[in-house]
Design a protein around this motif. Structure first.
Motif, PDB file in Angstrom:
ATOM      1  N   ASN A  96      51.342  53.178  46.955  1.00  0.00           N
ATOM      2  CA  ASN A  96      50.983  51.821  46.546  1.00  0.00           C
ATOM      3  C   ASN A  96      49.954  51.248  47.509  1.00  0.00           C
ATOM      4  OD1 ASN A  96      53.061  52.146  44.643  1.00  0.00           O
ATOM      5  ND2 ASN A  96      54.574  51.335  46.078  1.00  0.00           N
ATOM      6  N   LEU A  97      48.869  50.723  46.969  1.00  0.00           N
ATOM      7  CA  LEU A  97      47.761  50.211  47.764  1.00  0.00           C
ATOM      8  C   LEU A  97      47.673  48.696  47.668  1.00  0.00           C
ATOM      9  CD1 LEU A  97      44.917  52.781  46.971  1.00  0.00           C
ATOM     10  CD2 LEU A  97      46.472  52.742  48.925  1.00  0.00           C
ATOM     11  N   PHE A  98      47.297  48.093  48.774  1.00  0.00           N
ATOM     12  CA  PHE A  98      47.001  46.655  48.842  1.00  0.00           C
ATOM     13  C   PHE A  98      45.490  46.484  48.757  1.00  0.00           C
ATOM     14  CE2 PHE A  98      45.469  43.229  51.594  1.00  0.00           C
ATOM     15  CZ  PHE A  98      46.087  42.123  51.028  1.00  0.00           C
ATOM     16  N   ILE A  99      45.024  45.640  47.835  1.00  0.00           N
ATOM     17  CA  ILE A  99      43.597  45.373  47.642  1.00  0.00           C
ATOM     18  C   ILE A  99      43.363  43.916  48.028  1.00  0.00           C
ATOM     19  CG2 ILE A  99      41.634  45.675  46.112  1.00  0.00           C
ATOM     20  CD1 ILE A  99      43.364  48.152  46.336  1.00  0.00           C
ATOM     21  N   GLY A 100      42.664  43.682  49.120  1.00  0.00           N
ATOM     22  CA  GLY A 100      42.461  42.328  49.621  1.00  0.00           C
ATOM     23  C   GLY A 100      41.013  41.884  49.567  1.00  0.00           C
ATOM     24  N   ASN A 101      40.815  40.578  49.823  1.00  0.00           N
ATOM     25  CA  ASN A 101      39.496  39.932  49.826  1.00  0.00           C
ATOM     26  C   ASN A 101      38.807  40.060  48.470  1.00  0.00           C
ATOM     27  OD1 ASN A 101      37.542  38.368  51.184  1.00  0.00           O
ATOM     28  ND2 ASN A 101      36.308  40.174  51.631  1.00  0.00           N
ATOM     29  N   LEU A 102      39.576  39.828  47.412  1.00  0.00           N
ATOM     30  CA  LEU A 102      39.039  39.944  46.061  1.00  0.00           C
ATOM     31  C   LEU A 102      38.297  38.675  45.660  1.00  0.00           C
ATOM     32  CD1 LEU A 102      42.022  41.627  44.163  1.00  0.00           C
ATOM     33  CD2 LEU A 102      39.937  42.716  45.022  1.00  0.00           C
ATOM     34  N   ASP A 103      37.231  38.864  44.912  1.00  0.00           N
ATOM     35  CA  ASP A 103      36.507  37.734  44.339  1.00  0.00           C
ATOM     36  C   ASP A 103      37.311  37.147  43.188  1.00  0.00           C
ATOM     37  OD1 ASP A 103      33.627  36.425  44.297  1.00  0.00           O
ATOM     38  OD2 ASP A 103      34.189  36.763  42.221  1.00  0.00           O
ATOM     39  N   ASN A 104      37.049  35.874  42.880  1.00  0.00           N
ATOM     40  CA  ASN A 104      37.788  35.222  41.799  1.00  0.00           C
ATOM     41  C   ASN A 104      37.518  35.856  40.443  1.00  0.00           C
ATOM     42  OD1 ASN A 104      38.985  33.353  43.544  1.00  0.00           O
ATOM     43  ND2 ASN A 104      37.294  31.888  43.337  1.00  0.00           N
ATOM     44  N   GLN A 105      36.393  36.553  40.306  1.00  0.00           N
ATOM     45  CA  GLN A 105      36.070  37.180  39.032  1.00  0.00           C
ATOM     46  C   GLN A 105      36.808  38.501  38.808  1.00  0.00           C
ATOM     47  OE1 GLN A 105      31.842  37.612  38.779  1.00  0.00           O
ATOM     48  NE2 GLN A 105      31.418  35.433  39.049  1.00  0.00           N
ATOM     49  N   GLN A 165      34.155  48.733  50.440  1.00  0.00           N
ATOM     50  CA  GLN A 165      33.124  48.726  49.412  1.00  0.00           C
ATOM     51  C   GLN A 165      33.031  47.331  48.784  1.00  0.00           C
ATOM     52  OE1 GLN A 165      30.972  51.173  48.706  1.00  0.00           O
ATOM     53  NE2 GLN A 165      31.900  52.377  50.358  1.00  0.00           N
ATOM     54  N   TYR A 166      31.954  47.108  48.031  1.00  0.00           N
ATOM     55  CA  TYR A 166      31.712  45.796  47.436  1.00  0.00           C
ATOM     56  C   TYR A 166      32.138  45.799  45.974  1.00  0.00           C
ATOM     57  CZ  TYR A 166      29.168  44.196  51.531  1.00  0.00           C
ATOM     58  OH  TYR A 166      28.828  43.795  52.798  1.00  0.00           O
ATOM     59  N   LEU A 167      32.900  44.778  45.613  1.00  0.00           N
ATOM     60  CA  LEU A 167      33.352  44.582  44.247  1.00  0.00           C
ATOM     61  C   LEU A 167      33.068  43.133  43.881  1.00  0.00           C
ATOM     62  CD1 LEU A 167      34.728  46.276  42.029  1.00  0.00           C
ATOM     63  CD2 LEU A 167      36.907  45.310  42.746  1.00  0.00           C
ATOM     64  N   CYS A 168      32.163  42.942  42.920  1.00  0.00           N
ATOM     65  CA  CYS A 168      31.694  41.594  42.560  1.00  0.00           C
ATOM     66  C   CYS A 168      31.093  40.891  43.791  1.00  0.00           C
ATOM     67  CB  CYS A 168      32.815  40.758  41.951  1.00  0.00           C
ATOM     68  SG  CYS A 168      33.322  41.308  40.310  1.00  0.00           S
ATOM     69  N   ASN A 169      30.228  41.632  44.494  1.00  0.00           N
ATOM     70  CA  ASN A 169      29.483  41.083  45.646  1.00  0.00           C
ATOM     71  C   ASN A 169      30.393  40.633  46.787  1.00  0.00           C
ATOM     72  OD1 ASN A 169      26.997  41.470  44.323  1.00  0.00           O
ATOM     73  ND2 ASN A 169      27.189  39.495  43.278  1.00  0.00           N
ATOM     74  N   ARG A 170      31.598  41.238  46.878  1.00  0.00           N
ATOM     75  CA  ARG A 170      32.500  40.950  47.993  1.00  0.00           C
ATOM     76  C   ARG A 170      33.065  42.233  48.530  1.00  0.00           C
ATOM     77  NH1 ARG A 170      36.522  35.722  47.568  1.00  0.00           N
ATOM     78  NH2 ARG A 170      36.849  35.929  49.775  1.00  0.00           N
ATOM     79  N   GLN A 171      33.086  42.345  49.868  1.00  0.00           N
ATOM     80  CA  GLN A 171      33.606  43.549  50.506  1.00  0.00           C
ATOM     81  C   GLN A 171      35.128  43.510  50.497  1.00  0.00           C
ATOM     82  OE1 GLN A 171      32.362  44.087  54.558  1.00  0.00           O
ATOM     83  NE2 GLN A 171      32.395  46.309  54.412  1.00  0.00           N
ATOM     84  N   ILE A 172      35.732  44.461  49.807  1.00  0.00           N
ATOM     85  CA  ILE A 172      37.174  44.454  49.635  1.00  0.00           C
ATOM     86  C   ILE A 172      37.844  45.270  50.737  1.00  0.00           C
ATOM     87  CG2 ILE A 172      36.972  44.171  47.153  1.00  0.00           C
ATOM     88  CD1 ILE A 172      37.626  47.129  46.833  1.00  0.00           C
ATOM     89  N   ILE A 173      39.128  45.026  50.915  1.00  0.00           N
ATOM     90  CA  ILE A 173      39.961  45.735  51.884  1.00  0.00           C
ATOM     91  C   ILE A 173      40.987  46.554  51.100  1.00  0.00           C
ATOM     92  CG2 ILE A 173      41.583  45.495  53.791  1.00  0.00           C
ATOM     93  CD1 ILE A 173      40.283  42.802  54.407  1.00  0.00           C
ATOM     94  N   VAL A 174      41.033  47.836  51.365  1.00  0.00           N
ATOM     95  CA  VAL A 174      41.989  48.726  50.704  1.00  0.00           C
ATOM     96  C   VAL A 174      42.820  49.406  51.790  1.00  0.00           C
ATOM     97  CG1 VAL A 174      42.302  50.679  49.152  1.00  0.00           C
ATOM     98  CG2 VAL A 174      40.386  49.108  48.806  1.00  0.00           C
ATOM     99  N   GLN A 175      44.124  49.229  51.709  1.00  0.00           N
ATOM    100  CA  GLN A 175      45.034  49.852  52.664  1.00  0.00           C
ATOM    101  C   GLN A 175      46.397  49.991  51.989  1.00  0.00           C
ATOM    102  OE1 GLN A 175      45.027  47.222  56.002  1.00  0.00           O
ATOM    103  NE2 GLN A 175      45.805  45.475  54.873  1.00  0.00           N
ATOM    104  N   TYR A 176      47.255  50.789  52.600  1.00  0.00           N
ATOM    105  CA  TYR A 176      48.583  50.973  52.018  1.00  0.00           C
ATOM    106  C   TYR A 176      49.381  49.678  52.147  1.00  0.00           C
ATOM    107  CZ  TYR A 176      48.301  55.906  50.957  1.00  0.00           C
ATOM    108  OH  TYR A 176      47.965  57.117  50.389  1.00  0.00           O
ATOM    109  N   ALA A 177      50.068  49.330  51.055  1.00  0.00           N
ATOM    110  CA  ALA A 177      50.828  48.087  51.025  1.00  0.00           C
ATOM    111  C   ALA A 177      52.097  48.213  51.861  1.00  0.00           C
ATOM    112  CB  ALA A 177      51.189  47.725  49.581  1.00  0.00           C
TER     113      ALA A 177
END
Length: 304
Positions: free
Chosen positions: A115-124, A179-191
């Motif tokens: 299970n992965l945690f995806i952080g710093n997501l854009d509102n879109q 990496q960038y998703l909707c012009n925002r650098q996301i954080i991916v790590q184990y939850a």
């Protein structure tokens, strides 16, 4: 006899659940308040034969709780509905369509802790975009989840993705982190595991205990379970590919098209035309245009 009324309603509801075909029942979540059973029936009738639709409601307000159950006449129709309608936006909210929550044993069996945690997501970024992005790395055991505010339904900026193997989650972590998703650098790590308190802003636990998924123990258990499945001959979970089978119904994919022929060697460029003759001088042109001179007169005869 009035105090017995809630008990009668609960018993009737439980009876309805017991007689429902759980294998052919889909759980539909994240529903807007405007959605009712008639709308769900009309929507799911487009993909299969619907047996019944049930949306649990609050006993006081008579409003549904944001989820419902759709029972089909056939298990194949239920699988097809999960493939086609999952993450479809209904009243601008992506709905979650999965196997019935009352029959979640198969999902729990597939949950190995990848299970992965995806952080710093854009509102879109919504659940559909997370699904399209992370399903490229492997099979997701449940739809991605974006945490939202209860009153405004706005994204809190983080979500979770669960794979059926650590190979898939490791690949997603290595490729998508920073990496960038909707012009925002996301954080991916184990939850973090559910038994630890989580901070919504960072995904880190509030207390001192910090235990993430992806530990060595979880990986050993996942490898052992995979080996047991292979020895027993059981099939691991695979996505529904009924829509991708051949027309004849054999269940095999058509052969790939033949490779294109090699390109022809390039042709030699055509010879250039000969250059035009050089221009003649004006005097030469005049000489060519004048008629030829007459022959000279014959010599006089000799004297006698």
């Amino acid at each position: 006899s009035r105090p017995l009324l809630p008990i009668v309603i609960i018993m009737a509801s439980l009876t309805q659940v017991e007689h429902r075909n759980q294998d052919a029942t889909c759980y539909v979540g994240n529903l807007d308040a405007q959605v009712d059973e008639a709308l769900l029936t009309e929507l799911f009738c487009q993909v299969g034969r619907v047996q019944s639709v049930h949306m649990p409601k609050d006993k006081v307000t008579q409003l549904h709780n944001g989820y419902g159950f759709v029972e089909f006449l056939d298990v194949v129709d239920a699988d097809y509905a999960m493939t086609v309608l999952n993450m479809l936006k209904l009243y601008n909210r992506p709905i979650r369509v999965s196997k019935s929550a009352l029959n979640s044993k198969a999902e729990l069996d597939r949950d190995v802790g990848a299970n992965l945690f995806i952080g710093n997501l854009d509102n879109q970024v919504d659940e559909g975009l997370l699904y399209d992005t992370f399903s490229a790395f492997g099979t997701l055991i449940r739809p991605p989840k974006v945490m939202r505010e209860e009153d405004t339904n706005q994204s809190k900026g983080f979500g979770f993705v669960s794979f059926d193997s650590f190979e898939a989650s490791d690949a997603a972590l290595e490729v998508m982190n920073n990496q960038y998703l909707c012009n925002r650098q996301i954080i991916v790590q184990y939850a973090f595991k559910k038994d630890t308190a989580e901070s919504e802003e960072t995904g880190r636990p509030v207390g001192a205990r910090m235990e993430r998924h992806g530990s060595r123990a979880e990986r050993m258990l996942a490898a052992q379970r995979k080996k047991q499945l292979e020895e027993s001959g059981s099939q691991a979970f695979t996505p529904n590919t009924a829509f991708a089978t051949s027309v004849g119904g054999s269940g095999t994919l058509p052969p790939p098209p033949p490779p294109p022929p090699p390109p022809a060697p390039p042709l030699l460029p055509p010879m250039p035309p000969p250059p035009p003759p050089p221009a003649l001088h004006y005097a030469q042109q005049q000489q060519q245009q004048q008629p030829p001179l007459p022959p000279p007169p014959p010599p006089p005869p000799p004297p006698p």
